[in-house]
Design an enzyme around this catalytic site. Structure first.
Site, short mmCIF file in Angstrom:
data_model
loop_
_atom_site.label_atom_id
_atom_site.label_comp_id
_atom_site.label_asym_id
_atom_site.label_seq_id
_atom_site.Cartn_x
_atom_site.Cartn_y
_atom_site.Cartn_z
N CYS A 225 37.61 60.77 24.54
CA CYS A 225 38.41 60.72 23.33
C CYS A 225 37.52 60.59 22.10
O CYS A 225 36.52 59.92 22.12
CB CYS A 225 39.34 59.50 23.40
SG CYS A 225 40.29 59.17 21.91
N GLU B 49 40.62 46.26 34.31
CA GLU B 49 41.61 45.24 33.95
C GLU B 49 41.67 45.04 32.43
O GLU B 49 42.73 44.80 31.85
CB GLU B 49 41.29 43.92 34.66
CG GLU B 49 41.49 44.01 36.17
CD GLU B 49 40.97 42.78 36.91
OE1 GLU B 49 41.73 42.20 37.70
OE2 GLU B 49 39.79 42.43 36.72
N THR C 90 50.36 46.85 37.62
CA THR C 90 49.51 45.79 38.18
C THR C 90 48.93 46.27 39.50
O THR C 90 49.55 47.04 40.23
CB THR C 90 50.29 44.49 38.41
OG1 THR C 90 49.41 43.49 38.94
CG2 THR C 90 51.45 44.68 39.37
N TYR C 91 47.69 45.85 39.76
CA TYR C 91 47.08 46.07 41.07
C TYR C 91 47.15 44.79 41.89
O TYR C 91 46.53 44.70 42.94
CB TYR C 91 45.62 46.50 40.90
CG TYR C 91 45.44 47.73 40.06
CD1 TYR C 91 46.00 48.95 40.45
CD2 TYR C 91 44.74 47.69 38.87
CE1 TYR C 91 45.85 50.09 39.68
CE2 TYR C 91 44.57 48.83 38.08
CZ TYR C 91 45.13 50.03 38.48
OH TYR C 91 44.99 51.16 37.71
N ASN C 92 47.87 43.80 41.34
CA ASN C 92 47.96 42.48 41.99
C ASN C 92 46.59 41.89 42.23
O ASN C 92 46.32 41.28 43.27
CB ASN C 92 48.74 42.57 43.30
CG ASN C 92 50.19 42.99 43.08
OD1 ASN C 92 50.61 44.07 43.46
ND2 ASN C 92 50.94 42.12 42.42
N THR C 93 45.70 42.09 41.25
CA THR C 93 44.36 41.51 41.33
C THR C 93 44.05 40.75 40.06
O THR C 93 44.59 41.03 38.99
CB THR C 93 43.29 42.59 41.53
OG1 THR C 93 43.28 43.46 40.39
CG2 THR C 93 43.54 43.40 42.78
N THR D 237 50.70 38.81 38.78
CA THR D 237 50.20 38.71 37.41
C THR D 237 51.30 38.78 36.36
O THR D 237 51.02 38.88 35.17
CB THR D 237 49.19 39.84 37.13
OG1 THR D 237 49.85 41.11 37.26
CG2 THR D 237 48.02 39.77 38.09
#
Length: 484
Positions: free
Chosen positions: A122, A455, A378-381, A390
């Protein structure tokens, strides 16, 4: 695309012979430009003003071509184009012409090039949209300043300025002025369309600065023609890592120890666990919830970046807008008090969505999906931890942004924000959302120091969608007030 007699579109062809012919055409054009430049001698002969102008024009054109060749040598997906572009640059340098070098490496000043999460190829939005505008046949005169655009577009200037910096000041009178300016008036449907575009690009500016996006190599700020210094290094070499010194900026943690950062993640997770337990045990009264919102809103005014921090230099784009002194100001400073915007009275789900969809068919649905994707993603991390819910953290970030805009959710306990978002994170959030051009790498590095870059990019997605929704809510509420 044509640049004088130079054609660049042949480089996009899948046919190797077509690409080769295009490259030869470009090579010949570069040599012609080189021949048009006055030779540099110890005692140059007198030259007419017309000759000097022609020489300067040829040099400017040559530099633009060389910058594009530099970009192709680094980014073109065709290997033959990359190699031939680099060869042309090398040949030009042997003829005594300075060639450009990239300033920085990779698409981001904050995130290492090796991180896949950073590959959002970009450029700064102004460069991007100026090029797109001209590509679709836009009138170049419009780019010389807002006063050269049609009056109808000029009339959007005031609304655009307020939307970008102080959306809480938008009233139905602003809407009425645009809809009732006779010859240059906007229709309601057109105005909704314009508001959606304006808020969308304001939020994109936040993402660009929040992720430290660098200009494309061939655009202004993406390359330099500076000569190497006495030490055989120029600033572009150093930025490109050609100096043999171990760089510390590849780690978001900077100089903070891994152990210290690990403890921060553990502490944040512990706070989330305790807050969930408190939710289950008791719920604060409505009066207490309102008090906590006002306290957080007031405290957000005193969250600001240091004035001596250096942000990235940006090109002068002041000709594209009026009143360059107008910028973000907290809504309760200097004795001004703006009433709280209560979501229960006007929300995106119950009011804004249907208004946009009615006057700008299907777009309301697309915007709604965009908001939900960013909010629910979310990647639940969390850093090195897996299988983590999260949602509490994501909601705190979203609601803190809306709190900074004076928007309150009656069912949310704003006491959670201070528990989950530390000061360095709040500084980053407020800067990216309210004054994105002041975002620095130090701010980016100072929050969530053990978290992955992906993240942090997700954080930026939350920030820009929350900002866009906040701006939309104020504008759409004013339109609704006008309609009723």
């Amino acid at each position: 695309m044509e640049e004088g007699e130079v054609r660049w579109d042949g480089l996009c062809s899948r046919d190797a012979s077509t690409r080769d012919a295009a490259l030869e055409n470009i090579r010949q054009a570069v040599l012609r430009r080189r021949a048009q430049i006055s030779p540099i001698k110890e005692d140059p002969p007198p030259e007419s003003s017309e000759g000097r102008l022609a020489s300067a024009t040829a040099l400017e054109s040559l530099n633009e071509m060389l910058a594009r060749l530099l970009m192709l040598s680094k980014r073109c997906p065709f290997r033959d184009v990359r190699e031939k572009s680099a060869s042309i640059l090398s040949n030009v340098q042997e003829l005594g012409i300075r060639i450009p070098r990239p300033l920085g490496h990779g698409p981001s000043r904050f995130i290492p090039e090796k991180e896949a999460a950073a590959r959002h190829q970009c450029s700064y939005l102004v460069n991007l949209h100026v090029n797109d505008f001209l590509h679709v046949g836009g009138d170049p005169k419009w780019l010389n300043g807002l006063e050269n655009a049609p009056h109808k577009l000029q009339n959007l200037g005031e609304l655009n300025k307020i939307l970008a910096h102080r959306p809480w000041l938008i009233t139905k009178e602003h809407i009425e002025q645009l809809l009732k300016t006779e010859e240059h008036s906007w229709s309601l449907a057109e105005l909704i369309h314009a508001v959606v575009l304006l808020t969308h690009y304001h939020s994109l500016a936040s993402f660009t600065f929040g992720c430290g996006i660098s200009p494309e190599i061939h655009c202004e700020g993406g390359h330099t023609f500076k000569l190497p210094s006495v030490s055989n290094y120029c600033i572009c070499d150093i930025t490109n890592g050609n100096h043999g010194v171990d760089e510390t900026h590849d780690s978001p943690a900077g100089s903070i120890s891994t152990t210290e950062s690990f403890c921060e993640v553990e502490a944040l997770m512990e706070k989330m666990k305790k807050l969930q337990e408190c939710r289950d045990e008791e719920e604060a009264s409505q009066e207490e919830m309102a008090t906590r919102f006002e306290r957080e809103k007031r405290e957000s005014m005193f969250v600001c970046c240091s004035e001596d921090e250096e942000s990235a230099p940006t090109r002068d784009v002041s000709r594209h807008f009026e009143d360059t002194s107008y910028g973000y100001k907290d809504f309760s400073r200097h004795g001004m008090h703006v009433p709280t915007f209560r979501v229960q009275d006007y929300s995106w789900e119950d009011h804004g969505y249907s208004l946009v969809n009615r006057l700008y068919p299907d777009v309301g649905q697309l915007i709604d999906e965009k908001f939900h994707i960013a909010y629910d993603l979310t990647y639940n991390t969390m850093a090195m931890h897996k299988d983590v819910d999260t949602s509490m953290l994501r909601r705190a970030i979203w609601n803190y942004i809306h709190c900074m805009f004076g928007i309150r959710y009656d069912d949310y306990d704003y006491g959670e924000i201070n528990q989950l978002l530390d000061r360095s994170f709040k500084v980053y959030i407020k800067t990216v959302v309210c004054t994105p051009e002041k975002t620095t790498k130090r701010m980016y590095d100072s929050f969530w120091r053990q978290f992955k870059h992906s993240e942090k990019v997700h954080v930026n997605l939350l920030l820009i969608e929350a900002r866009m929704q906040a701006e939309l809510l104020y504008a759409l509420r004013a339109i609704t007030h006008y309609m009723t």
